[in-house]
Design a protein around this motif. Structure first.
Motif, short mmCIF file in Angstrom:
data_model
loop_
_atom_site.label_atom_id
_atom_site.label_comp_id
_atom_site.label_asym_id
_atom_site.label_seq_id
_atom_site.Cartn_x
_atom_site.Cartn_y
_atom_site.Cartn_z
N CYS A 158 -0.10 0.35 14.59
CA CYS A 158 -1.39 -0.33 14.71
C CYS A 158 -1.26 -1.74 15.29
O CYS A 158 -2.27 -2.38 15.59
CB CYS A 158 -2.08 -0.39 13.35
SG CYS A 158 -1.38 -1.61 12.22
N CYS A 199 3.75 -3.92 13.66
CA CYS A 199 3.74 -2.49 13.38
C CYS A 199 3.69 -1.71 14.70
O CYS A 199 2.89 -2.01 15.58
CB CYS A 199 2.52 -2.15 12.53
SG CYS A 199 2.29 -0.38 12.27
N CYS A 227 -1.86 -0.39 7.94
CA CYS A 227 -1.85 1.08 7.90
C CYS A 227 -0.91 1.61 6.82
O CYS A 227 -0.68 2.81 6.75
CB CYS A 227 -1.52 1.66 9.28
SG CYS A 227 0.10 1.28 9.92
N CYS A 251 3.76 -2.41 6.80
CA CYS A 251 2.51 -2.78 7.48
C CYS A 251 1.36 -2.68 6.49
O CYS A 251 1.00 -1.58 6.08
CB CYS A 251 2.25 -1.86 8.67
SG CYS A 251 0.66 -2.21 9.45
ZN LIG Z 1 0.37 -0.62 10.99
#
Ligand SMILES: [Zn+2]
Length: 287
Positions: free
Chosen positions: A124, A121, A142, A139
């Motif tokens: 994050c 990602c 998040c 992801c």
């Molecule tokens: Zn993420």
């Protein structure tokens, strides 16, 4: 004007590919095809210069099997895996392909190239999972979806007041190869501003009127070429000496003569540069 594979029969099935069971059914169906995309974008070719597909086999794996789309109702998948020989690099192998196979080839290359660099990602850093038959990475940390990236680049047929075409030699190319001025769009830049900036940076030419002509995917690794035609405000050229070391405005007669003499090597036939130059040669390119 649509220059790139207007007759392609590939259906990208954007609405249906989000349903995993539907995609799995395509994988298991008779006639489903799989295209292996190798390292450096090598594609498997058959004896007559077409794409060579494998039959799908084994269980569908939504993390690895990427749905390119449907052709005549049959699923076409791509897989990041080394194909058996014979193979060709994508940009050269495409020369002999029909329109539908070209569409499949660039889509498979674009998807595989994206997945190779997008396992994590961008927000994050967490591991992402493939969804939508290969057209999304999700992801779980998040809860964001990520979509395939494409880098816009402009390529411009610059014409002077006498309808001569500007061709430039890039320092990275073979001695006689020449093509149109091109470059990537800067952050926050419009396409038209990019056309003007690249023309001035590379060959010192200010352009007036700018007109969009057509586009072409160029997944080497992930460009979308946006073809323009522009009118030069003068015929005076100053090359940048770094990226471009030689450039000239040519009449059609001069172009044909240089080509016939072997003193000019034209862009590859699959490229949008070749398509734009072809329009100019036939007198079909106006600003
Ligand atoms: Zn993420």
């Amino acid at each position: 004007m649509e220059l790139w594979v207007p007759g392609s029969e590939l259906d990208r099935v954007g609405d249906d590919r989000i349903h995993p069971e539907w995609v799995e059914g395509l994988w298991d169906a008779d006639g489903a095809r799989l295209l292996r995309v190798g390292s450096a974008g090598r594609l498997p070719l058959d004896g007559s210069g077409g794409l060579r597909f494998d039959r799908t086999s084994g269980a569908f794996d939504g993390q690895r099997h990427l749905l390119v789309g449907l052709v005549n109702g049959v699923g076409v998948f791509a897989l990041d895996a080394e194909p058996d020989e014979p193979t060709a690099s994508g940009r050269f192998g495409m020369v002999t392909l029909g329109e539908t196979d070209k569409d499949i080839a660039v889509t498979a290359l674009a998807l595989v190239n994206w997945h190779r660099v997008a396992p994590h990602c961008g927000v994050c850093g967490g591991d992402t999972l493939v969804g939508a038959a290969g057209h999304v990475r999700h992801c779980p940390s998040c809860r964001r979806d990520r979509f395939p990236r494409t880098d816009p680049a402009v390529i411009t047929a610059i014409l002077d007041a006498n309808d001569r075409l500007l061709l430039a030699h890039n320092t990275a190319w073979d001695a006689n190869r020449m093509s149109l001025v091109a470059g990537f769009v800067d952050a926050g830049e419009s396409l038209e501003a990019c056309v003007r900036r690249e023309a001035f940076e590379e060959v010192g030419v200010r352009v007036g009127e700018v007109r969009y002509v057509s586009s072409q995917p160029w997944p080497f690794p992930r460009s979308l070429m946006l073809g323009f035609v522009a009118r030069a405000e003068s015929s005076y050229i100053t090359v940048d000496g770094l990226e471009i070391d030689r450039a000239a405005f040519l009449t059609r007669d001069e172009y044909e003569q240089l080509l016939a003499d072997g003193r000019l090597v034209a862009p590859g036939s699959v490229s949008i540069a070749a398509a734009l130059i072809g329009l100019w040669r036939r007198g079909e390119l106006s600003v």
